[in-house]
Write a protein that holds these residues in place. Structure first.
Motif, PDB file in Angstrom:
ATOM      1  N   ASP A   1       6.018  10.293   4.945  1.00 58.57           N
ATOM      2  CA  ASP A   1       5.631   8.625   3.647  1.00 58.57           C
ATOM      3  C   ASP A   1       4.805   8.088   4.812  1.00 58.57           C
TER       4      ASP A   1
ATOM      5  N   ALA B   1       0.317  14.180   0.563  1.00 56.81           N
ATOM      6  CA  ALA B   1       1.472  13.663   0.680  1.00 56.81           C
ATOM      7  C   ALA B   1       1.835  15.358   1.441  1.00 56.81           C
TER       8      ALA B   1
ATOM      9  N   PRO C   1       1.817  11.528  -9.695  1.00 52.72           N
ATOM     10  CA  PRO C   1       1.598  10.125  -8.845  1.00 52.72           C
ATOM     11  C   PRO C   1       1.143   8.988  -9.980  1.00 52.72           C
TER      12      PRO C   1
ATOM     13  N   ASP D   1       5.979   8.614  -1.548  1.00 51.13           N
ATOM     14  CA  ASP D   1       6.258   9.757  -1.766  1.00 51.13           C
ATOM     15  C   ASP D   1       7.324  10.198  -1.545  1.00 51.13           C
TER      16      ASP D   1
END
Lengths: 408, 673, 490
Positions: free
Chosen positions: B545, B575, C100, C106
């Motif tokens: 994150d 990511a 997304p 995430d």
């Protein structure tokens, strides 16, 4: 033992304890531990107790520093530091109000402490810099041992704490030095050596008393409250409530607690407050069983029946009338509980699941475990845990002898 | 009378106990006897095979070669001192260094060496990616080409005798060494159900193609390998000894992944337990849970054969008698796995049950620096080889990894270069290396080890200078306006104190200690740092994150440098990417892309050094140090032997001739009996 | 008698289940089962960050992890399974949240995505509906991925052994086909975009696969309680099929193997403790008030307060560390390395030499409390009326103590013994740790730290059953010790 009529519960216990040398030894050790914990900043720290600066007069940097959030970051430190300030006036009050019963004075003292603690955090009190700002970050005191040792100012003198090292100061070039070595920066000695970063073990020992006592008190307090509620409900109401609650108690009794603590701590993280909560949450079953027994025995007594006839509410009946009678076993098991919790925390640290950021005895011991060659890292915290546990057990033992109806 | 009775009773009880225990131990003893008998039979077989090989070699050799045969290996056609074969990649011709076995002394061979290792979870060659299983395959299998341990930046022959790169670094044509045979896996030996395996199988290029097909098969569970072969167009084998790898584009990583490819035994992983072939479209699915892995078998072409594996107890390897090249010197290697804590490991070493080991910083401090173990020679700052003199030898070895403090550049306060630089000036690197790691660390100022050829040695490292840090912070607008000891700054109309949390992995006492020291230094500048340890899993999430202000991390370094993964701006907001600090710099992007397409060593060095200079100035990381370790070994021959000098010679030769950055485990190479 | 035992056993069932449920719930707090595997690898070294981070980048096929979770029963919801009631809307919502641009972090999006993949067979129908709906084209990519993973069939070890080769090949072929139907997509600013030219054909193929499979909804009611992580676990427990994924072994096999080490150590320690404690307690009680009694009591009290980790470390430091020359005792293991070839008396001596300090550490802790209890109880009995009567009748001291009082005071000791069985099982963790004995305690510690649920559960179950059996035996022994209590058995 002869009972004087009108003698209160507390006085009766006290009278008995006074006659047992073991209990007195234990009590004084526990008291010593508490005093060390409360006055830790005055025993070991870098802020001078008194400092005379020519031209500026006398000051006491330590009194400012105990409210410095830089220096004392954990919440329990706040309570202990406040206690350090409040203890002298409370002692005076204790003496002045000696006609009050012990219990009443105790309640008042604790109440005052809690109030003061709450006040320090309370944001609603007046002024942006009101009470809240008492407990805040300040620049670190420059009136410390290292400055004193290197100072050349004529006429400057200072009274330093007996151990002029903070528990979290790391001294350069003093890693794992044996007890008695002189610290070149301050001229003081490391009476109990240093650990693997160059922190003074003696200073950590004093601060560690705070953590150990907090762990013991919080964990036991939690266990006692849960045990009391469940035991009281189970003993007072009986019937199916009792059946269900007793199954739960039985489950907790049979539970392999240590594995559970291990799993939960490994999962939730190694914070010292998590550890004490988990220890508390797994230790209440015995208490619940004790309280239930007492409640069941009391619930059939005449005075309870009388109370019911009088129409007293159940809550009042349970907590005002029956509870005081059930306090005895609770008090005994609490004393042993504190000893157990202190031991559990140290054992967890020993296994490698302690809080590495807290200056607890367990954390010191973990360092000793990692390198057995530096004996002072094993013996100092080990003996400290041993002394505190023994003292608590002595007190518990004496209490049991004093309160056990069979022996009276 | 009574006493007599009791004595009699006790005697009878003891006798009974002895008899019972005797009975109980018998089966284990018998088993052990059987095992050693089997081992003896195996050794005889190996000896015969070796003789056979030797005869073959002698027969194949022209008579003039004379008696100079010291090696049992089928000698590779050695091209002595061919200047074209210098090991540096080049188009159009074979550039591999000839296979070098100068360290191999035939008369040294023998003996059993015991070391400590962790137990591998599984032994599948592709789906297991732990360090332990790759160590096993390092012993039991070989790759197409090798990095010579004396100069790891070059390439040397391995299973491939030659390689020709063509087509602008997109096509690699390998010539596979003939006569290399797969092991006969010990787990299957002697069992009637595996009779179909009881034959010699020769290594062909099809085994390599099989590996590539597995890696590229979507069903095979090896994401960690797949990612490296994403740009591979495919493999083909025109004949049994030729392998062609075609890449989609000329990218530098293709070089090491082509050269480092290890073969997978097609005759085992392509078959069912009963020996019937698996339909080609199902090979991938079956591979993940193959019967051979359930048996805990390993099959390779390497210098050692897995002899036995008892998880969490012991793993043993035996020299491969049919090995094509030169093996290590030991007849047997034994990995002891039941000692998990450092203390007992050290004691086992000191008692002579383990032959070589590594010391942790704290152990180094107590055993060597504080002289708690007199058999280690005292440290001497002037002489790095002082440790060799003791009855137990020790020497400092370098490692290929570094640690850093990462600053999250996406948000204040660390979006300001000056703040990051100030943080670096505050870190007492020398002191932490000395006090926390007891000298076991080599300060680095970028992500390349100072001993590597790519390192930009002109960069001036950030030292420990609080005054400079204070000046930088003041320049960036940070001052203590409210007298609380913490610097603050007006950001978007709010007074923000310079206060941050640094996150790091739990169970790491050295990190705890290091941060304790750092926190005290920051305190005196007026920066409030809180250190919070996290369990590994939590830490992974934090990296994922990018949920941190500052973080303690570490990376392995590689021989081939690549700046794309860590520093390219395209990786900053992806990511699960590795550029978690959010570093973005146009020039670095450009250079990193260029570096990936450059194969010439000198040009690569120039580019890498420019990138390092930019990163050094930007300080997205505070680079700390590269790890160092203490390698210790038994500095004496086994009792009753007179081979002390030879024993010593082996280790010291290794320590002196290996490239300083070659992994400690390769010291075994020179560890003679 | 039989009826009494049966009723006791019946009462134990809820306790047993309760413990199982609590333990299961605690272990299930573990939030991200799919990543646990990755986490374990890294916990080993400080420098680990690097290699692991490099490894985790890359493609995201999860069949094998899902396989592992299924084999461990971890893909199922803990206690209540409502997956049979999933609708197309539920899945659309999940997919949207995982896409997304949904505004989540995430890690949260990845988490939702992985949870969707674990839904298994019940989600196949709704996913097929999503795929059939052209209006949801932006979700077709992730939906097809989830589809292939939910419809994936796991081959358990038992299947591999029992099913015929044809059947196994058919299942594998089907899995393979499923895999090939994943529609290629790429992330867009909000949601995803299908980039696969063969999307239409793949959708058709998936519809066909969904229709073929056995995804009927008639089982959804029974699944609520019977198809959950807990029920799977209990099923495996009673069939002995608990499998530890970290050790790659069957749990009970592993425990049995390690127990051999711990068991001998413990049973000797307990025997020793009783042998020391009971005579000591009796002696002390008979000489109540003498100097000897006082000394014993006080020393025992101090010993009782000594934490065993401290004693162990101290012994290790004093006797197993070479201060000058050879240490007195070895510091690890229970026998020398080559002890197999010692003569049997030599072997016994070697074992004794190794086990001495661990035994001391284990024993002192239990015998202090045992002899304290012994003394207390015996004192109580000696002061009882019947003892006084016996003495008045002219019984000598020995006869009063051994003939009358001892038997009565055994009741408490039996209660204490009831706990011993389970203490035997796991009580030696700290001792094993200090003296590096590769026993059960280590195994449990490892399991707890690595969150190896089946292993922790397996060990807990054994320990609890031992405790319950111990209590039952104690109940029966009361009758032996005190005939008055026999009436309870009815």
């Amino acid at each position: 033992m002869a009972e004087r009529p009108g003698q209160s519960f507390g006085e009766r216990i006290w009278a008995h304890l006074r006659r047992s040398p073991g209990a007195m030894a234990g009590l004084s050790l526990v008291a010593l531990a508490f005093l060390a914990a409360i006055y830790a900043p005055f025993i070991s720290g870098e802020a001078a107790l008194l400092w005379y600066e020519p031209g500026q007069g006398l000051s006491s940097p330590v009194l400012v520093d105990i409210f410095n959030r830089w220096s004392y970051r954990r919440p329990h430190d706040l309570v202990f530091n406040l206690a350090a300030l409040l203890l002298p006036p409370l002692a005076v009050g204790w003496w002045a109000l000696r006609r009050w019963s012990v219990g009443r004075r105790l309640r008042w003292s604790l109440g005052l402490l809690v109030l003061a603690t709450a006040a320090c955090w309370a944001p609603w009190l007046p002024g942006a810099n009101g009470w809240q700002s008492v407990w805040r970050e300040r620049a670190l005191p420059e009136r410390n041992a290292a400055v004193l040792a290197s100072s050349t100012v004529a006429g400057r003198w200072a009274l330093m704490p007996p151990i002029p090292h903070r528990y979290d100061s790391t001294w350069q070039g003093a890693v794992l030095v044996p007890p008695g070595t002189v610290n070149p920066a301050t001229g003081a000695r490391f009476w109990l050596g240093t650990d693997s970063v160059g922190k003074d073990v003696a200073a950590q020992l004093v601060m560690g008393a705070r953590i150990s006592l907090t762990v013991g008190l919080v964990a036991t307090g939690l266990a006692m409250s849960i045990g009391l509620l469940i035991g009281a409900a189970s003993g007072f109401f009986g019937g199916w409530i009792d059946l269900v609650l007793q199954r739960i108690v039985e489950i907790m009794l049979c539970f392999p607690t240590f594995i559970l603590i291990l799993t939960v701590v490994a999962m939730l993280g190694r914070d010292v407050f998590i550890i004490m909560t988990v220890i508390g949450l797994t230790a209440w079953a015995g208490t619940a069983r004790l309280v239930r027994g007492e409640f069941m025995a009391q619930a059939v007594r005449d005075y309870v029946a009388a109370g019911q006839v009088l129409g007293l509410s159940r809550r009042r009946l349970m907590f005002r009338h029956i509870l005081p009678n059930a306090l005895t076993p609770l008090l005994i098991s609490a004393t042993f509980g504190v000893a157990g919790a202190v031991g559990s925390e140290a054992a967890l640290s020993f296994i490698g699941l302690g809080d590495p950021t807290a200056a607890s005895w367990g954390a010191l011991l973990e360092q000793g475990r990692q390198n057995i060659k530096y004996a002072w890292l094993i013996y100092v915290p080990g003996l400290a845990v041993f002394a505190l546990v023994t003292a608590l057990n002595l007190v518990g033992n004496a209490l049991r002898e004093a309160l056990d109806p069979k022996r009276r | 009378m009574n006493a007599l009775k009791i004595a009699l009773l006790v005697a009878v009880a003891v006798l009974l106990l002895v008899v019972v225990v005797d009975r109980m131990r018998e089966p284990a003893q018998m088993q052990q006897v059987h095992k050693s008998l089997e081992r003896m039979a195996e050794a005889t077989r190996a000896q015969t095979e070796e003789l056979r090989n030797l005869r073959q070699v002698l027969e194949a050799r022209p008579a003039a070669a004379g008696p100079a045969v010291a090696s049992s290996a089928p000698a590779a056609a050695v091209v002595a001192n061919d200047p074209a074969r210098d090991g540096n990649p080049r188009l159009g011709a074979n550039f591999l260094l000839p296979y070098d076995r100068s360290w191999h002394h035939r008369e040294w061979i023998g003996g059993n060496i015991k070391t400590i290792a962790a137990s591998p979870k599984g032994l599948n060659p592709l789906t297991e990616n732990s360090a332990e299983s790759s160590a096993v395959y390092g012993l039991c299998n070989d790759s197409l080409c090798d990095r010579p341990p004396t100069s790891p930046e070059q390439w040397m022959e391995g299973l491939a005798e030659s390689v020709v790169i063509s087509d602008d670094y997109q096509t690699y044509t390998f010539r596979i060494r003939p006569g290399v045979r797969w092991h006969r896996p010990v787990v299957c030996a002697g069992k009637p159900e595996f009779a179909w395996l009881d034959k010699d199988v020769e290594l062909t290029s099809a085994d390599f193609k099989f590996t590539i097909d597995l890696i590229q098969d979507a069903t095979v569970d090896c994401p960690q390998i797949k990612v490296y072969y994403e740009d591979l167009a495919g493999a083909s084998c025109p004949d049994a000894s030729t392998l062609v790898l075609k890449w989609k584009r000329p990218i530098f990583t293709s070089l090491s992944f082509s050269m480092g490819l290890q073969p997978t035994p097609r005759h085992i992983y392509g078959r069912n337990r009963d020996g019937s072939p698996i339909p080609p479209e199902q090979v991938g699915v079956v591979f993940n849970k193959h019967w051979f892995d359930e048996l805990r078998g390993v099959c390779g072409v390497g210098s050692y054969i897995l002899e036995s594996f008892e998880p969490d107890k012991v793993m043993a390897f035996r020299r491969n008698p049919a090995y094509w090249g030169a093996t290590l010197h030991f007849e047997r290697l034994e990995w002891v796995m039941d000692l998990k804590r450092p203390d007992p490991q050290l004691v086992a070493f000191k008692n002579g049950q383990i032959h070589s080991h590594g010391l942790s910083p704290l152990q180094y401090k107590s055993e060597v620096l504080d002289r708690k173990e007199p058999r280690f020679a005292a440290a001497d700052p002037a002489n790095p080889k002082a440790g060799r003199a003791g009855e137990l030898g020790w020497e400092k070895v370098k490692g290929l990894s570094f640690r850093y403090l990462g600053w999250n550049m996406r948000k204040p306060p660390f979006d300001d270069k000056r703040v990051r630089q100030a943080m670096s000036w505050c870190f007492p690197k020398e002191r932490v290396i000395r006090d926390v790691f007891f000298g076991l660390g080599c300060p680095v100022s970028s992500d390349v080890h100072p001993d590597s050829q790519y390192c930009n040695r002109a960069l001036k490292p950030y030292g420990f200078d609080l005054a400079r840090a204070k000046a930088l912070l003041a320049e960036a607008g940070w001052s203590d306006s409210d007298g609380d000891g913490v610097l603050d700054k007006l950001i978007e109309g709010k007074r923000v104190p310079l206060r941050f949390t640094i996150k790091y992995g739990a169970n790491n006492p050295e990190a705890d200690n290091m941060l304790a020291v750092y926190r005290n230094e920051l305190k005196s500048v007026g920066v409030a740092m809180t250190n919070t340890p996290f369990e590994w899993k939590e830490l992974l999430r934090i990296f994922e994150d990018k949920d941190f202000e500052a973080i303690v991390g570490g990376w392995q370094m590689d021989w081939d440098i690549d700046y794309f993964q860590l520093w390219h701006s395209s990786q900053a907001n992806l990511a699960k990417s590795s550029n978690h600090c959010g570093f973005a710099n146009k020039r670095v992007d450009e250079l990193a892309e260029k570096l990936r397409l450059t194969f010439d060593t000198q040009a690569r060095i120039a580019i890498a050094q420019e990138i390092q200079a930019i990163i050094h100035d930007e300080q997205p990381y505070t680079f700390l140090w590269s790890g160092e370790g203490i390698f210790v070994w038994q500095n004496r021959a086994p009792a009753g032997s007179t081979e002390k000098d030879r024993w010593l010679d082996g280790v010291t030769k290794g320590l002196d001739t290996l490239h300083p950055l070659v992994n400690r485990s390769r010291l075994f190479w020179h560890f003679a009996r | 008698m039989l009826r009494y035992i049966l009723s006791r056993l019946l009462l134990m069932i809820p306790t047993f289940l309760g413990i199982l449920i609590i333990n299961f719930a605690v272990l299930r707090l573990e939030s991200d089962p799919l990543d646990a595997e990755a986490g374990m690898g890294g916990a080993k070294g400080g420098e680990g960050v690097s290699a692991e981070r490099k490894a985790s980048a890359g493609t995201k096929r999860y069949e094998n992890l899902i396989d592992r979770r299924r084999r461990a029963g971890n893909d199922l919801p803990a206690l209540v399974n409502l997956r049979g009631f999933l609708t197309k809307e539920d899945l659309v919502e999940r997919l949207r949240r995982a896409a997304p641009g949904s505004g989540l972090k995430d890690s949260q999006r990845n988490q939702i995505e992985k949870e969707t993949w674990q839904l298994g067979a019940p989600a196949v129908r709704p996913l097929a509906e999503v795929l059939a709906d052209p209006a949801l084209a932006d979700l077709h990519g992730p939906a097809s991925e989830a589809f292939s993973l939910c419809a994936y069939t796991t081959l358990y070890q038992a299947d591999l052994e029992n099913l015929g080769a044809d059947r196994i090949n058919a299942i594998r072929a089907r899995n393979d086909r499923l895999q090939k139907q994943v529609i290629v997509y790429e992330p867009a600013a909000r949601g995803t975009r299908v980039t696969d030219p063969q999307a239409e054909a793949k959708r058709a193929a998936m519809a066909e696969l969904a229709a073929q499979g056995d995804y009927a909804r008639d089982r959804r009611w029974s699944a609520i309680l019977l198809d959950t992580g807990f029920s799977t676990f209990v099923g495996r427990l009673f069939t002995g099929n608990l499998y530890s994924e970290t050790k790659k072994r069957y749990v009970f096999e592993l425990i049995a193997e390690r127990w051999q080490v711990t068991f001998w150590l413990n049973i000797t320690a307990v025997a020793l403790a009783w042998l020391v404690a009971i005579p000591l307690g009796i002696r002390s009680a008979r000489r109540q008030g003498t100097l000897e009694d006082k000394t014993t009591t006080n020393v025992l009290f101090l010993l009782w307060s000594l934490p065993s980790f401290f004693v162990g470390t101290m012994l290790l430091h004093l006797f197993c560390t070479a201060h000058t020359g050879q240490p007195l005792f070895p510091n690890r293991g229970l026998s020398s390395e080559d002890s197999l070839w010692y003569s049997t008396p030599g072997y016994l001596l070697d074992v004794l030499w190794h086990a001495f300090l661990p035994l001391v550490t284990l024993t002192y802790a239990s015998f202090t409390s045992l002899s304290r209890y012994m003394r207390g109880n015996l004192l109580g009995e000696l002061h009882a009326d019947y003892a006084r009567t016996a003495r008045a009748k002219g019984c000598d001291g020995d006869r009063v103590v051994y003939g009358h009082c001892l038997r009565n005071s055994m009741i408490t000791m039996i209660t204490l013994a009831a706990g011993l069985l389970s203490e035997l099982f796991a009580g030696a963790l700290i001792v094993e740790m200090i003296f590096s004995i590769n026993g059960l305690g280590w195994l449990l510690l490892d399991a707890a730290i690595q969150r190896d649920a089946p292993l922790v559960m397996g060990a807990t179950v054994i320990q609890v059953s031992l405790l319950l059996v111990g209590i039952l035996i104690a109940d029966l022994l009361y009758g032996v010790a005190d005939p008055r209590l026999r009436s309870r058995y009815g």
